[in-house]
Design a protein around this motif. Structure first.
Motif, mmCIF file in Angstrom:
data_model
loop_
_atom_site.group_PDB
_atom_site.id
_atom_site.type_symbol
_atom_site.label_atom_id
_atom_site.label_comp_id
_atom_site.label_asym_id
_atom_site.label_seq_id
_atom_site.Cartn_x
_atom_site.Cartn_y
_atom_site.Cartn_z
ATOM 1 N N THR A 1 19.313 20.933 6.134
ATOM 2 C CA THR A 1 20.081 19.875 5.482
ATOM 3 C C THR A 1 19.522 19.619 4.090
ATOM 4 N N TYR A 2 18.201 19.492 4.009
ATOM 5 C CA TYR A 2 17.511 19.195 2.754
ATOM 6 C C TYR A 2 16.414 20.223 2.509
ATOM 7 N N LEU A 3 16.089 20.409 1.233
ATOM 8 C CA LEU A 3 14.963 21.259 0.832
ATOM 9 C C LEU A 3 14.128 20.491 -0.182
ATOM 10 N N ALA A 4 12.859 20.236 0.147
ATOM 11 C CA ALA A 4 11.948 19.563 -0.775
ATOM 12 C C ALA A 4 11.055 20.609 -1.430
ATOM 13 N N VAL A 5 11.094 20.645 -2.756
ATOM 14 C CA VAL A 5 10.373 21.667 -3.520
ATOM 15 C C VAL A 5 9.062 21.072 -4.030
ATOM 16 N N ALA A 6 7.955 21.479 -3.414
ATOM 17 C CA ALA A 6 6.641 20.914 -3.725
ATOM 18 C C ALA A 6 6.032 21.657 -4.913
ATOM 19 N N ALA A 7 6.588 21.373 -6.089
ATOM 20 C CA ALA A 7 6.154 22.071 -7.294
ATOM 21 C C ALA A 7 5.621 21.112 -8.354
ATOM 22 N N PHE A 8 5.510 19.818 -8.040
ATOM 23 C CA PHE A 8 5.260 18.819 -9.077
ATOM 24 C C PHE A 8 4.099 17.894 -8.715
ATOM 25 N N SER A 9 3.335 17.530 -9.734
ATOM 26 C CA SER A 9 2.286 16.524 -9.607
ATOM 27 C C SER A 9 2.415 15.562 -10.785
ATOM 28 N N PHE A 10 1.413 14.702 -10.980
ATOM 29 C CA PHE A 10 1.453 13.764 -12.103
ATOM 30 C C PHE A 10 0.038 13.560 -12.640
ATOM 31 N N ASN A 11 -0.037 13.150 -13.900
ATOM 32 C CA ASN A 11 -1.350 12.963 -14.513
ATOM 33 C C ASN A 11 -1.804 11.506 -14.387
ATOM 34 N N GLU A 12 -2.936 11.181 -14.990
ATOM 35 C CA GLU A 12 -3.533 9.861 -14.806
ATOM 36 C C GLU A 12 -2.755 8.737 -15.487
ATOM 37 N N GLU A 13 -1.775 9.086 -16.286
ATOM 38 C CA GLU A 13 -0.914 8.071 -16.881
ATOM 39 C C GLU A 13 0.437 8.007 -16.185
ATOM 40 N N GLY A 14 0.590 8.818 -15.113
ATOM 41 C CA GLY A 14 1.800 8.757 -14.310
ATOM 42 C C GLY A 14 2.913 9.691 -14.730
ATOM 43 N N PHE A 15 2.677 10.548 -15.700
ATOM 44 C CA PHE A 15 3.730 11.458 -16.140
ATOM 45 C C PHE A 15 3.772 12.690 -15.238
ATOM 46 N N VAL A 16 4.973 13.011 -14.776
ATOM 47 C CA VAL A 16 5.167 14.136 -13.854
ATOM 48 C C VAL A 16 5.174 15.449 -14.621
ATOM 49 N N TYR A 17 4.581 16.475 -14.016
ATOM 50 C CA TYR A 17 4.598 17.805 -14.611
ATOM 51 C C TYR A 17 4.763 18.852 -13.499
ATOM 52 N N ALA A 18 5.243 20.017 -13.888
ATOM 53 C CA ALA A 18 5.462 21.106 -12.928
ATOM 54 C C ALA A 18 4.191 21.934 -12.797
ATOM 55 N N GLU A 19 3.686 22.048 -11.574
ATOM 56 C CA GLU A 19 2.554 22.931 -11.297
ATOM 57 C C GLU A 19 3.025 24.363 -11.069
#
Length: 420
Positions: free
Chosen positions: A131-149
């Motif tokens: 039904t759903y697919l969660a793509v675990a490709a993202f984290s965030f830095n110490e200021e809360g900005f999301v980035y792609a790993e």
């Protein structure tokens, strides 16, 4: 639907003849690498039988009413439950019911896209069971900005083409592990929380996701209310996009516990569209050899969870992996359920089954003694039964790069996976 446990001296040909199912079909459904078998191996036989549903008796139930609900007969129920006294149904009693009405539920698969293009080939083969697919490709830095790993190239678009709802999954993952300090720093700052919220919402829309999956683990307990505030504000920002939240499993609320303390099930369940309880890793890496997800524990977690979260918003979890542990040191090697099964066959060691945990395991000697706990068709069926018994929304599966042919074959024939 049939499950056959191999005994000494049996071979695929005799099993094929017994069930009237081709050897090739049995081999494919079970991910066998050869015709070699080992005692205790559980085989899923993809026969054209009726599905078997699980039902927990409620007050004022009768077998006639239950049979009508499941489009079957009282006689069929009695044949499947030979010890049942139809005049003495007990509240909470579990019945197994042959039925032409398949269990309908949702599934959420997780993927860490180390190789996006290779995964897209896998995704096509299992798309009808997701039904759903969660793509675990993202984290965030110490200021809360999301980035792609990792690269998610092509995955959201292909998911939508296949009728799967793609979710952008963000984790507090840094340096190869979940970082409690990172979670605490960002959640404890209103400015950094706002950065995380706005960047998640913008990135999800930009990349074609239909929602966000939150997997922030080992949150410092002191940040419990901040986590609730973050989720509330994030849902408001997402609007009609889905908010799905993953939480560690627990059987009671211990607000000071470093692993589960920050998860306020009741509040999270009221905010999130979907909450998934991680009913996996009871036997954890580095710990003593134990089942990945013993049934008695999973049921305890579900029973507590549904007192806090609407079961129609709740997903339990199933593992597509096992752990091979060296006794004494507890050094742990993860392997797919298919690899765990086939390793036992290659080594020629019998597979045992723990009836209390409803989980398979085996032992072998290689310099040191090893114990391997994993999941097989028997344990998967027992877990899927809990969805039926407790009327849950469905299940998650970690993670899709790990082959689990028995599970996919079973879902295809015995379940109706809801599509959005």
């Amino acid at each position: 639907m049939a499950v056959h446990t191999v005994t000494t001296g049996e071979n695929l040909w005799t099993i094929s003849q017994r069930y009237g199912v081709p050897v090739s079909a049995i081999t494919a459904a079970n991910g066998l690498q050869s015709t070699k078998l080992t005692p205790g191996l559980a085989l899923y036989i993809p026969a054209a039988d009726e599905s078997v549903r699980a039902y927990r008796v409620k007050a004022n139930d009768s077998l006639t009413a239950i049979a009508k609900t499941f489009n079957t007969t009282v006689q069929a129920i009695l044949r499947r439950n030979p010890a049942l006294d139809p005049a003495r149904l007990s509240i909470g009693q579990t019945l197994f019911i042959p039925s032409r009405t398949k269990l309908s539920f949702e599934t959420l698969g997780f993927i860490i896209p180390y190789n996006s293009q290779a995964f897209l080939l896998t995704l096509t083969t299992i798309s009808q069971e997701l039904t759903y697919l969660a793509v675990a490709a993202f984290s965030f830095n110490e200021e809360g900005f999301v980035y792609a790993e990792l690269s998610d190239d092509g995955i959201p678009a292909r998911s939508r083409e296949l009728g799967i709802v793609p979710l952008l999954m963000v984790r507090n993952y840094r340096g190869g592990k979940f970082d409690a300090e990172l979670a605490g720093t960002v959640l404890g700052s209103s400015a950094f929380r706002r950065n995380l919220i706005t960047s998640l919402s913008a990135l999800a829309r930009q990349r074609g996701y239909r929602g966000v999956s939150i997997d922030i683990e080992f949150i410092p307990p002191a940040r419990r209310n901040d986590f609730n505030t973050f989720l509330r504000d994030l849902k408001r920002e997402l609007g009609n996009l889905i908010l799905q939240v993953n939480v560690h499993a627990k059987t009671e609320d211990i607000p000071t516990n470093r692993i589960i303390g920050a998860y306020d099930y009741k509040t999270i369940g009221s905010i999130a569209d979907i909450t998934a309880v991680m009913t996996i890793d009871y036997g954890y890496p580095g710990g003593p050899p134990e089942p990945i997800s013993p049934l008695w524990w999973l049921a305890q977690v579900i029973r507590y969870s549904i007192t806090q979260i609407n079961p129609r918003k709740l997903l339990m979890a199933m593992a597509l992996y096992g752990y091979d542990k060296e006794t004494g040191t507890n050094q742990t090697r993860a392997l797919s359920v298919q690899s765990a099964q086939n390793q036992a066959i290659t080594l020629g060691v019998p597979i045992q089954f723990n009836s209390t945990a409803q989980s398979p395991f085996y032992r072998y000697q290689r310099e040191a003694q090893h114990v391997v706990w994993f999941e097989d068709i028997r344990s998967y069926i027992q877990k899927i039964n809990q969805i039926d018994i407790y009327q849950l929304r469905g299940t998650t599966m970690w993670q899709l790069s790990q082959p689990a042919p028995q599970l996919w074959a079973y879902l295809k024939r015995n379940s109706t996976i809801i599509k959005k």
